[in-house]
Design an enzyme around this catalytic site. Structure first.
Site, PDB file in Angstrom:
ATOM      1  N   CYS A  29      17.824   2.288   3.692  1.00 34.84           N
ATOM      2  CA  CYS A  29      16.440   2.323   3.083  1.00 34.84           C
ATOM      3  C   CYS A  29      16.150   3.581   2.228  1.00 34.84           C
ATOM      4  CB  CYS A  29      15.344   2.496   4.566  1.00 34.84           C
ATOM      5  SG  CYS A  29      13.889   2.808   4.276  1.00 34.84           S
ATOM      6  N   LEU A  30      15.287   3.130   1.084  1.00 33.92           N
ATOM      7  CA  LEU A  30      15.095   4.483   0.172  1.00 33.92           C
ATOM      8  C   LEU A  30      14.465   5.565   0.820  1.00 33.92           C
ATOM      9  CD1 LEU A  30      13.964   2.267  -2.858  1.00 33.92           C
ATOM     10  CD2 LEU A  30      16.209   3.153  -2.216  1.00 33.92           C
ATOM     11  N   HIS A  32       7.746  -1.622   7.545  1.00 35.24           N
ATOM     12  CA  HIS A  32       7.155  -0.384   6.982  1.00 35.24           C
ATOM     13  C   HIS A  32       5.752  -0.615   7.061  1.00 35.24           C
ATOM     14  CE1 HIS A  32      10.320   1.733   5.178  1.00 35.24           C
ATOM     15  NE2 HIS A  32      10.933   0.635   4.668  1.00 35.24           N
ATOM     16  N   HIS A  74      12.489  -6.037   7.007  1.00 34.69           N
ATOM     17  CA  HIS A  74      12.700  -4.744   6.918  1.00 34.69           C
ATOM     18  C   HIS A  74      11.407  -4.088   6.259  1.00 34.69           C
ATOM     19  CE1 HIS A  74      14.879  -0.975   5.976  1.00 34.69           C
ATOM     20  NE2 HIS A  74      13.940  -0.757   5.246  1.00 34.69           N
ATOM     21  N   GLU A  75      10.919  -4.757   5.336  1.00 34.96           N
ATOM     22  CA  GLU A  75       9.660  -4.328   4.429  1.00 34.96           C
ATOM     23  C   GLU A  75       8.398  -4.312   5.385  1.00 34.96           C
ATOM     24  OE1 GLU A  75      10.312  -2.189   1.990  1.00 34.96           O
ATOM     25  OE2 GLU A  75      12.338  -3.122   1.614  1.00 34.96           O
ATOM     26  N   GLN A 112       5.829   3.576   1.191  1.00 41.25           N
ATOM     27  CA  GLN A 112       7.048   4.368   0.830  1.00 41.25           C
ATOM     28  C   GLN A 112       6.537   5.270  -0.305  1.00 41.25           C
ATOM     29  OE1 GLN A 112      10.033   0.782   1.096  1.00 41.25           O
ATOM     30  NE2 GLN A 112      11.194   2.684   1.689  1.00 41.25           N
ATOM     31  N   GLY A 139      14.104  -3.637  -2.164  1.00 39.35           N
ATOM     32  CA  GLY A 139      12.860  -3.889  -1.579  1.00 39.35           C
ATOM     33  C   GLY A 139      11.891  -2.564  -1.490  1.00 39.35           C
TER      34      GLY A 139
HETATM   35 ZN    ZN Z   1      13.103   0.640   3.900  1.00 35.60          ZN
END
Ligand code: ZN
Length: 171
Positions: A93-94, A139, A135-136, A51, A46
């Site tokens: 998480c990236l 963000h 989660h997304e 991000q 995701g």
């Molecule tokens: Zn994340």
């Protein structure tokens, strides 16, 4: 299509609240394509636009990372309902590279959004997809999964992240 740079904690841009988009046009579709490429290249499931430094309420998700691709696009997502029963996943998480923690979230949610073509959709998600969407969507509010952890655990992760940085040299 191109791969964009993924911002990582403690980049302050990640803490911005993303703004709704007016509609889905070429610009948004190109961004979504780039986000998907970026996410696949980083082996994530995701990615939110913030991000890659774009404060728009846009998310891409693909849970089938090793099999046939199944990209999902969420523009201006709104959670209409959440289950009172929670589930726990170990999340990463990236934007918080190589760090993982168990996070508890509602195990089902109903989300309203615009799809890749700008059409309004309503999706009932559960399990991994429900967790990933939540989660997304965090963000979009400038929230990272580490914010749910105790102060101690969070500071340990932040310390580890700073260790991951390359050595500083003066020559
Ligand atoms: Zn994340």
């Amino acid at each position: 299509m191109s791969i964009r740079k993924i911002l990582t904690e403690p980049d302050k841009i990640l803490r911005q609240v993303s703004k709704p988009v007016e509609g889905v046009g070429n610009e948004e579709q190109n961004l979504m394509r780039d986000m998907l490429d970026t996410m696949y290249a980083a082996k994530g499931i995701g990615l939110a636009a913030i991000q890659v430094g774009i404060p728009k309420r846009i998310i891409v998700i693909d849970l089938n990372k090793d099999e046939k691709k199944n990209p999902m696009y969420f523009v201006n997502p709104i959670i209409k309902q959440k289950n009172s029963v929670n589930s726990i996943y170990e999340e990463g998480c990236l934007s918080v590279p190589n760090q993982f923690a168990e996070i508890e979230r509602p195990n089902k949610c109903e989300v309203e959004y615009l799809d890749f073509d700008g059409k309004k959709q309503l999706l009932k998600a559960e399990g991994l997809l429900a967790t990933c969407i939540q989660h997304e969507m965090d963000h979009l509010e400038g929230i990272l999964f580490i914010d749910y952890l105790s102060k101690l655990k969070k500071s340990m992760i932040l310390k580890k992240l700073s260790k991951n940085k390359p050595d500083r040299i003066v020559v």
